[in-house]
Design an enzyme around this catalytic site. Structure first.
Site, mmCIF file in Angstrom:
data_model
loop_
_atom_site.group_PDB
_atom_site.id
_atom_site.type_symbol
_atom_site.label_atom_id
_atom_site.label_comp_id
_atom_site.label_asym_id
_atom_site.label_seq_id
_atom_site.Cartn_x
_atom_site.Cartn_y
_atom_site.Cartn_z
ATOM 1 N N GLU A 292 10.383 -1.964 24.608
ATOM 2 C CA GLU A 292 9.007 -1.154 25.048
ATOM 3 C C GLU A 292 8.382 -1.644 26.553
ATOM 4 O O GLU A 292 8.088 -2.172 27.519
ATOM 5 C CB GLU A 292 7.740 -1.518 24.342
ATOM 6 C CG GLU A 292 8.251 -2.110 23.048
ATOM 7 C CD GLU A 292 7.417 -1.683 21.960
ATOM 8 O OE1 GLU A 292 6.571 -1.291 21.140
ATOM 9 O OE2 GLU A 292 6.069 -2.252 22.682
ATOM 10 N N GLU B 128 10.557 -1.477 15.092
ATOM 11 C CA GLU B 128 9.558 -1.662 14.221
ATOM 12 C C GLU B 128 8.690 -0.637 13.774
ATOM 13 O O GLU B 128 8.757 0.363 14.057
ATOM 14 C CB GLU B 128 8.386 -2.270 15.444
ATOM 15 C CG GLU B 128 8.955 -3.457 16.853
ATOM 16 C CD GLU B 128 7.870 -3.904 17.919
ATOM 17 O OE1 GLU B 128 6.776 -3.296 17.869
ATOM 18 O OE2 GLU B 128 8.053 -4.308 18.409
#
Length: 463
Positions: free
Chosen positions: A157, A363
């Site tokens: 991320e 995720e």
């Protein structure tokens, strides 16, 4: 479904390991920041450092065949000179050997936000030397663990730790500066290419990718103004990571726009060539929600995120670009995250069409407050959430997408950055007050049955 599909859970070193100053581990930027600000921290977290075997065994007993986790740079490299901490190497070797013992495929991230403080002190991701240091750290990991790992990712991320750390200011190092945000973003993506170069030149086995916080962009209507806002939002949310990692090029319209107001001379031609040459083998997509936008040309930029769990505190408005809005017909969590599984289906289709690379949903989960003192946590809301998002993956596969794995965030409760430990995502409850006792939730058993049938138990629906 493919019988080789990966079903598992994901964690991050700082969020679960604890042992922040144990066995010669160096201080991370998050250790320093949270201690300095006197905020709830991950000093102990889920104590995975001491309980990893129990946690991995529970994953296996829950049917999971893979574990996505991150290595801690400050646990492996002691200082700027690159001195290797063999105790850190030993710890991750034990985790990898435990994965093998329980037939768990490791899916390993090199960087999940915990930059060594010794690098942060001299500029962090604003310091170009950190790019080379990251590649050197990556080489150490490839050398020591390469025979045990076939799926690597460079960064988790980049959008979140760059934008929150350098533009919004709610994560370390706490800047609110567009020029610094641009510099950090560039350096991270250059470091990504350097690590991939090391991987390729070293002829290490397996594949290497990147993990992105994916928020597919929708507009409130079909107007030209909204479509322009959507492009700005997509560049801000997704394209500067995914286009650069997968296609080797920053979005040219984004660079052209920023160059009108900011110096972009830090983008060196020889480095851009390297970014173009060393791209990823696959993409990991972390999906929690989409981004719904409308045009925003009147007001000033406002960027605010909900860390309190009180609905309505989030704001994303970027002057002359876009405003993120809520769809009143959809439910949101207490932390203002819209529950929208259709966005995952649409996003997978969009990403596969654009990049033609294997995809992993690295995720996906829901964070809530839970009472872990009861004997059995009946988290039907989590079961429903997971069912609908796994269904979205199945729909995308039916539409031709090459999706190879699903990782729930998370296999057990952990520290959730500035949300502390009250925001729980785990399939297994962790009692952070009473001796770190682990108790499987109803979702743990549901996920086990679902995996055993390779997804046949999913309640299917069309979006």
């Amino acid at each position: 479904m493919d019988n080789h599909f990966l079903w598992g859970g994901a964690t991050a070193s700082y969020q679960c390991e604890g042992a922040w100053n144990v066995d010669e581990k160096a201080e991370s930027m998050w250790d320093h920041y949270l201690h300095q600000e006197n905020l709830e921290n991950g000093d102990v977290a889920s104590d995975h450092y001491h309980r990893y075997e129990e946690d991995i065994r529970m994953m296996s007993e829950g049917g999971q065949n893979t574990y996505r986790f991150s290595l801690s740079w400050p646990r492996i490299i002691k200082n700027k000179e690159g001195e290797i901490n063999l105790k850190g190497i030993e710890f991750y070797t034990k985790i990898l050997d435990t994965c093998k013992k329980f037939n768990i495929e490791p899916f390993v991230t090199l960087y999940h936000w915990d930059l060594p403080q010794y690098w942060e002190e001299i500029g962090g991701w604003l310091n170009h030397d950190v790019c080379v240091a990251f590649a050197q750290y990556a080489k150490v990991c490839f050398e020591y663990f390469g025979d045990k790992i076939s799926l690597w990712t460079t960064f988790n991320e980049p959008k979140w730790f760059v934008v929150n750390g350098y533009k919004i200011g709610n994560y370390p190092p706490g800047y609110q500066d567009t020029a610094k945000t641009m510099q950090a973003a560039y350096n991270v993506m250059y470091a990504n290419s350097l690590a991939i170069e090391v991987f390729r030149e070293g002829n290490y086995s397996g594949e290497i990718g990147i993990v992105h916080s994916y928020t597919p962009v929708n507009g409130v209507d079909d107007s030209i103004e909204t479509k322009i806002a959507m492009r700005y939002a997509d560049n801000y949310c997704n394209n500067w990571i995914l286009d650069t990692a997968a296609l080797g090029e920053f979005p040219i319209d984004l660079i052209a726009y920023l160059s009108k107001s900011y110096d972009i001379s830090f983008m060196k031609p020889e480095e851009l060539r390297k970014i173009k040459q060393y791209t990823v083998d696959f993409i990991g997509l972390n999906y929690y929600s989409r981004t719904l936008v409308k045009s925003y040309t009147e007001g000033e930029t406002q960027l605010q995120f909900n860390h309190s769990g009180k609905k309505g505190e989030s704001k994303v408005l970027i002057k002359n670009w876009f405003e993120q809005v809520k769809d009143p017909s959809n439910e949101t969590t207490e932390w203002d995250t819209e529950i929208y599984p259709k966005g995952l289906q649409d996003g997978l289709v969009e990403a596969y069409k654009r990049y033609k690379l294997p995809l992993y949903v690295t995720e996906n989960g829901i964070g809530v407050r839970e009472d872990v003192s009861v004997d059995q946590i009946n988290d039907e809301y989590r079961i429903s959430f997971m069912n609908d998002h796994i269904n979205a993956i199945f729909n995308a596969i039916d539409l031709g997408c090459d999706v190879r794995g699903y990782y729930v965030w998370s296999p057990f409760d952990l520290y959730s950055w500035k949300n502390g430990v009250e925001k729980r995502y785990g399939l297994v409850a962790v009692d952070f007050v009473d001796n770190q006792v682990r108790k499987p939730k109803a979702s743990y058993y549901w996920f086990k049955k679902m995996i055993e049938t390779n997804g046949a138990l999913i309640k299917r629906k069309s979006y």
